[in-house]
Scaffold this motif. Structure first.
Motif, short mmCIF file in Angstrom:
data_model
loop_
_atom_site.label_atom_id
_atom_site.label_comp_id
_atom_site.label_asym_id
_atom_site.label_seq_id
_atom_site.Cartn_x
_atom_site.Cartn_y
_atom_site.Cartn_z
N PHE B 145 50.09 -53.66 72.58
CA PHE B 145 50.32 -54.34 71.30
C PHE B 145 50.87 -55.39 71.15
O PHE B 145 50.72 -56.53 70.22
N LEU B 149 49.34 -59.26 70.00
CA LEU B 149 49.70 -60.18 68.97
C LEU B 149 50.30 -61.47 69.56
O LEU B 149 49.87 -62.38 68.88
N SER B 165 40.68 -60.84 63.25
CA SER B 165 40.79 -59.54 62.89
C SER B 165 39.23 -59.24 62.49
O SER B 165 38.51 -59.99 62.42
N LEU B 276 46.54 -48.38 68.33
CA LEU B 276 47.28 -49.83 68.29
C LEU B 276 46.48 -50.79 68.28
O LEU B 276 46.64 -51.81 67.39
N SER B 279 44.76 -51.26 64.98
CA SER B 279 45.54 -51.77 63.98
C SER B 279 46.16 -53.14 64.00
O SER B 279 46.23 -53.78 63.04
N ILE B 280 46.23 -53.46 65.17
CA ILE B 280 46.80 -55.02 65.46
C ILE B 280 45.50 -55.69 64.96
O ILE B 280 45.75 -56.94 64.45
N SER B 282 42.70 -55.16 63.11
CA SER B 282 42.02 -54.75 61.80
C SER B 282 40.87 -54.11 62.33
O SER B 282 39.94 -54.58 61.58
#
Lengths: 531, 334, 300
Positions: B145, B149, B165, B276, B279-280, B282
């Motif tokens: 994750f 980022l 995303s 993870l 979700s990072i 999208s």
């Protein structure tokens, strides 16, 4: 063999390079395509259902507000009402019988005519099941009495509807303007049955076109809208869950406007000529409730007042990065009835210590503070606020243990009264003080298990005044009553009122005439995209 | 062979039933209430109670589980209590997104991992061997994750060359057939969408590929080393065959067996483990879908989706086992 | 990739033939110290241990003291890694976070090890239906997507650091159980165990007195490598808001909290991530070297 790998590598490199070259142009293609104007609205979560009568989430209502009309609508700036499907209305002196004259020139998106019978059909539908949350909640329906305070709804002409109430209800008209009471096409409801929620048909400025779950919802403009016809041709609501990622998409130009901006990104947006920040007028409150039901220090008024004094609101509000104003009352200043004479508890550690000593807690105590993980419009950074408050209360020897949980767990915890202190907030529905004060601080709503009043504040005095204000039809008299209630609440201090936020939206500079409504929901027929 | 497959398939039944019981119990033990989750903070106690009855949440757990299992046996995954949509329909949207990402990541992992492993084995103790094996340890030590980022910060924020995303840029039209976007854009000859979908896959794909890549590289190296000591490779060497032919046609072919097992296992893990990453970035995949369902107390979605993921996982493992046995003449199955 | 046990193994390297465990241990230590990567790993681990031990001396600031007006300061001589969203010193928080990470690693792996070793040993030693039941149970846990299992467990138990450690520990059980089972299976048939049985030794005594001690090598390796995995999993849970509660300076939570400011203050995200990476890398390097040292068959 080697050559083949080299070739693949070349292709990959070429693709990446061509992408770099393109990144500036891709944002413009949709605006120019045949002169069609499309607005892409970026948001954090998908709608749950497109049947507004059955949902309470902002993401569903935001979309349905474009598709449906209500009998009356809010004016652009506040919660006064203006004609929509109804052109005029009157109420009998006892406040019980409301008569509405309806427009005779309206068609649903499916081509059927809008008549008084359709209004009756919708009202009757809302009383058939507990699923129609807002109806039950606004009109006090229960399992034995699904109609609540609405006794009957009749068509007294092709374009005339009469609504009879069992008791006067001061905010009735404002309530009817809420998007959940949008009038749907009875034909479409019958036709689609259980699937109506994904095939919505109303009379509003936009027509539903397509829904790709968790991705996008597309609406096109209603050319035959009875009000002002939309200036843009198409609206796409796109789901981008992460606030930061959504803002990057806006910077890259793939969306036109977004809600749910991280406060930290506001400065970035303001420094960018291509972007603008639009602030939604405030009609909310965030607060820290102190549970008076558990015995212990929280049931002592002196302790609650001391906590109010021990919190440095200036620093706390700084964490809102400019999207919040300090709160001193449970209702926002934009509402009528706001008591501006109240002096907020000033930050004073010494006085707080003195009060705690007087209450017998000179050595402080241990206490829990429950907060939630996902930001909400009234509270953009709950976790930070919790830590800041814990640090401030340490100064007066109160040792705070923070529990952060997801939203659903948090709601369950606080409604069951498991907390000592907890964060929560409220966004007004209809712009009436009753919608804040009664819901959040009346003893009627302090039932363990389904509490709206999570301070479990049970003042009989407050209850009597709030009940009187509900049935009083004269607004001046109601104002008096609400001013009084705020004084009592301030003195009893069941909460630390924290802030009223102006939730920011970020948009491209080309988006004009976007007027955000305090209720959190505005129709898109007035906005435009400059070329 | 058929007997072996049948018996393995039969063994899957108790495992999947166990998974369904575990999933059911866990989600029902989570505090909170689906009715509240649906109706929101503005519902009254009476409304909540009515909805609980309607959803059958007041029935005994055994009854609720029996109902769930009954539907599953009829091939019905149930309906999401949040969205009211059939879970089967929703999975048709989400599973391809996750599988496409997992395959993309696996391709990266296999190509780079196998190549690095082979070179490291052939040039054992060389600088390449040392560096690539150390780097592969870096790979399994990275919080993905965080890697995600950081990539977003570098490639999306700073240089603005990769999309941060989603699967496709809004406005890029694509007619979906299979919901595998790369495949769909090729099938419809939509090159704009192909490029766009590819660019969206890059960052999450690389983030997801790091761990399997490292494991595959190390596995390939050690099994190559073992194979290259075997007599037949020595013979081939002695016969003077070209080194690349020996390595790729003889050694790698035999060394690929243990690698295959790792690939199967890792692929299965990627399907459920992308929460993870999804979700990072999208990414509208199945990991995020279950995660949100846990948060929203969407019991049917959690139960059915975990069961589907587990079923895919055990089937992928079964297939790798069968392939393994099929490819390796030394192993007999009865 | 199962790791084989090593009693009575013939050590090729160094041309020493050894059957006694003491000299074998020396041999392993010798191999371990010769490997550069494991030395690097050991150094990283030692540095982290020292940091944890002397955290109050190393940290330049109090890790929980806030200074809201000074939030999001870039790295400077005052705050060498900058300040976070509440104006706390990131360097000091990372230093104190070392203690938390070590705690997570040890406790989570401890849970996995105790439960996993017990299940694996019992299954391997008794075989038959015991083995069947235990292994089907392990299969169920393996088939359940592990991160989702951890998420669900924390959701049930309530989000806090202790429960996150428990969840991560439970998720790690199958690995241990499988390794121990196969180790026990191969030790079980060796002569000295059969001898112990022949003279009528009790099951418990044989299992825990003889079989397990001779299966220690793979357990130690798995435990070392497992610490890294446990830290990553726990950080992932914290990242989702299901781990350490504020204001605990847990690295995953720090990273998650800084995420909103990634455009504005990337250091808030970058440094805690680097700390996790270094920590996990240390244990992986060391564990890798340990495996090679204890099991020469795996390394050429």
């Amino acid at each position: 063999m080697k050559k083949r790998y080299l070739f693949m590598l070349l292709i990959i490199v070429a693709m990446i390079l061509s992408a770099c070259g393109d990144s500036t142009s891709k944002s413009n293609n949709k605006d120019n395509g045949g002169g069609e104007k499309t607005l892409v609205f970026g948001r954090g979560a998908d709608s749950i259902q497109l049947d507004p009568s059955k949902v309470t989430d902002g993401e569903s209502i935001y979309v349905t507000n474009q598709i449906y009309d209500t009998l009356v609508r809010y004016v652009e700036e506040n919660t006064e009402v203006k004609p929509a499907l109804a052109t005029e209305w009157n109420v009998t002196d006892d406040g019980l019988v409301w008569t509405f004259q309806l427009r005779d020139d309206v068609k649903f998106h499916d081509g059927t005519d809008f008549t008084a019978e359709d209004v009756v059909y919708n009202f009757e539908r809302w009383t058939t099941s507990a699923e129609f949350t807002y109806y039950g909640y606004m009109f006090g329906a229960s399992e034995d009495d699904m109609g609540g305070i609405i006794e009957k709804v009749e068509a007294t002409g092709d374009y005339e509807v009469q609504i009879t109430l069992s008791e006067p209800n001061a905010p009735f008209l404002q309530t009817l303007a809420m998007p959940p009471f949008g009038i749907a096409s009875p034909d479409a409801i019958e036709e689609h049955g259980d699937n109506y929620f994904k095939n919505p048909v109303g009379t509003g400025p936009f027509v539903f076109k397509e829904w790709v779950p968790d991705d996008s919802i597309t609406l096109t403009k209603n050319e035959d809208y009875f009000g002002e016809v939309a200036k843009i041709d198409k609206v796409i609501f796109r789901v981008i869950p992460d606030n930061g990622a959504r803002f990057m998409e806006l910077q890259a130009g793939t969306i036109d406007i977004m809600e749910g901006l991280n406060p930290q990104d506001i400065a970035t947006a303001e420094g960018d000529d291509a972007l603008q920040i639009i602030r939604r007028p405030s009609m909310n409150v965030s607060y820290m409730a102190m549970n008076m039901d558990k015995g212990g220090p929280m049931s002592d008024k002196l302790v609650r007042q001391a906590i109010n004094m021990a919190i440095n609101k200036d620093e706390l509000i700084a964490l809102y990065e400019g999207v919040g104003k300090e709160a001193k009352n449970p209702i926002p200043p934009s509402l009528w009835g706001f008591n501006d004479d109240i002096e907020p508890y000033a930050y004073d550690v010494e006085k707080a210590k003195a009060l705690l000593a007087e209450a017998g807690y000179a050595d402080g105590f241990d206490i829990t503070l429950h907060t939630f993980s996902n930001p909400r419009p009234y509270m953009p950074q709950p976790k930070l606020a919790a830590q800041a408050i814990a640090e401030m209360l340490k100064e007066v020897n109160i040792n705070v243990e923070i529990t952060e949980s997801d939203w659903d767990t948090h709601l369950a915890t606080v409604e069951n009264g498991e907390h000592d202190m907890a964060f929560l907030g409220w966004t007004g529905d209809n712009g009436d003080p009753d919608n804040f004060l009664y819901v959040l601080l009346d003893k009627d709503n302090a039932t363990v298990g389904s509490a709206g009043n999570i301070a479990f504040y049970k003042s009989d005095e407050v209850h009597d005044i709030l009940k009187a204000a509900q049935v009083e039809m004269d607004q001046d008299k109601r104002t008096e009553l609400y001013l009084k209630v705020q004084e009592i609440i301030h003195e009893d201090a069941p909460w630390v009122p924290i802030a009223h936020t102006t939730p920011p939206l970020a948009a491209k500079s080309s988006v004009v005439d976007f007027v955000p409504h305090p209720t959190g929901s505005e129709p898109f027929n007035l906005l435009d995209i400059k070329k | 062979m058929l007997k072996y497959i049948t018996s393995r398939l039969l063994m899957l039944i108790p495992v999947l039933i166990g998974v369904s019981i575990l999933a059911f119990s866990l989600i029902h033990l989570v505090p909170g209430d689906p009715a509240r989750s649906i109706l929101g903070e503005k519902a009254t106690a009476a409304q909540l109670e009515a909805l609980r009855n309607e959803l059958g949440l007041n029935d005994p757990y055994v009854v609720q589980y029996g109902r769930f299992l009954g539907h599953i046996l009829q091939g019905d995954l149930g309906k999401s209590i949040q969205s009211k949509e059939s879970i089967g329909v929703e999975l048709i949207q989400k599973l391809p997104a996750t599988i496409e990402l997992a395959i993309f990541a696996m391709v990266i992992a296999i190509v780079i991992g196998v190549l690095a492993g082979v070179i490291a084995a052939v040039k054992q103790y060389s600088w390449f061997d040392n560096i690539s094996m150390t780097v592969s340890l870096f790979g399994v030590s990275l919080p993905i994750f965080w890697l995600g980022l950081m990539m977003i910060w570098i490639f999306s924020v700073t240089f603005n060359i990769l999309p941060p995303s989603g699967r496709l840029t809004t406005g890029v039209e694509l007619n979906t057939i299979t919901n595998f976007y790369l495949l769909d854009s090729i099938l419809t000859g939509n090159w704009v969408a192909l490029k766009d979908a590819f660019l969206h896959l890059l960052m999450p794909g690389i983030a997801l590929a790091t761990i399997p890549m490292a494991i595959i590289a190390r596995m390939t190296r050690s099994s190559m080393l073992e194979v290259m000591r075997q007599d037949y490779i020595r013979t081939a060497n002695a016969k003077g065959l070209r080194k690349t032919i020996i390595i790729f046609q003889h050694a790698l072919k035999n060394a690929s067996l243990p690698v295959l097992t790792v690939v199967g296992l890792q692929f299965g893990l990627l399907l459920g483990g992308a929460v993870l990453t999804e979700s990072i970035f999208s990414w509208p995949g199945v990991g995020r879908y279950v995660y949100l369902a846990v948060l929203g107390r969407d019991y049917p979605v959690v139960q059915s989706t975990i069961l589907v993921i587990a079923a895919i996982f055990v089937f992928v493992n079964l297939i790798t086992d069968i392939l393994y046995k099929y490819l390796d003449p030394r192993i007999k199955y009865e | 990739m199962s790791i084989e046990p090593i009693p009575n193994v013939e050590v090729e390297q160094g041309k020493v033939k050894s059957t006694k465990s003491r000299s074998l241990g020396m041999e392993a230590l010798f191999r371990l110290l010769r490997s550069k990567t494991s030395i690097v790993g050991l150094i990283i681990i030692l540095i982290l241990m020292i940091t944890a031990l002397f955290a109050p001396l190393i940290a330049t600031h109090d890790p929980t003291v806030q200074s809201i007006p000074n939030r999001y300061q870039a790295p400077s001589s005052e705050h060498i890694l900058g300040t976070d969203e509440l104006g706390r010193d990131i360097f000091s928080r990372i230093v104190f976070g070392t203690r938390i990470s070590i705690q997570i690693g040890l406790i989570a792996v401890g849970i996995s090890m105790v439960v996993g070793v017990f299940l694996g040993a019992v299954a391997g030693y008794f075989g038959k239906w015991v083995d069947q039941i235990v292994m089907r149970f392990i299969d169920i846990m393996m088939a359940f997507p592990s991160i989702l299992l951890a998420i669900a467990l924390v959701a049930v138990l309530g989000p806090n650091l202790r429960n996150a450690m428990i969840a991560v520990g439970i998720v790690g059980v199958p690995q241990f159980a499988r390794i121990v089972r196969s180790a026990v299976l191969s030790v079980k048939e060796t002569e000295f165990i059969e001898a112990a049985r022949a003279i009528g030794g009790k099951h418990g005594r044989i299992l825990f007195g003889h079989v397990l001690p001779n299966s220690m090598a793979p357990i130690i390796v798995q435990a070392t490598l497992g610490i890294g995995t446990a830290i990553l999993d726990a950080a992932g849970l914290s990242f989702l808001g299901l781990g350490a509660q504020p204001p605990t300076p847990e690295w995953g939570a720090m990273l998650s909290d800084g995420r909103a400011a990634i455009q504005h203050a990337p250091w808030v995200v970058a440094f805690p991530g680097l700390a996790i990476f270094l920590f996990v890398l240390g244990f992986n390097l060391f564990g890798d070297g340990l495996r090679d040292a204890l099991d020469p068959k795996l390394k050429e």
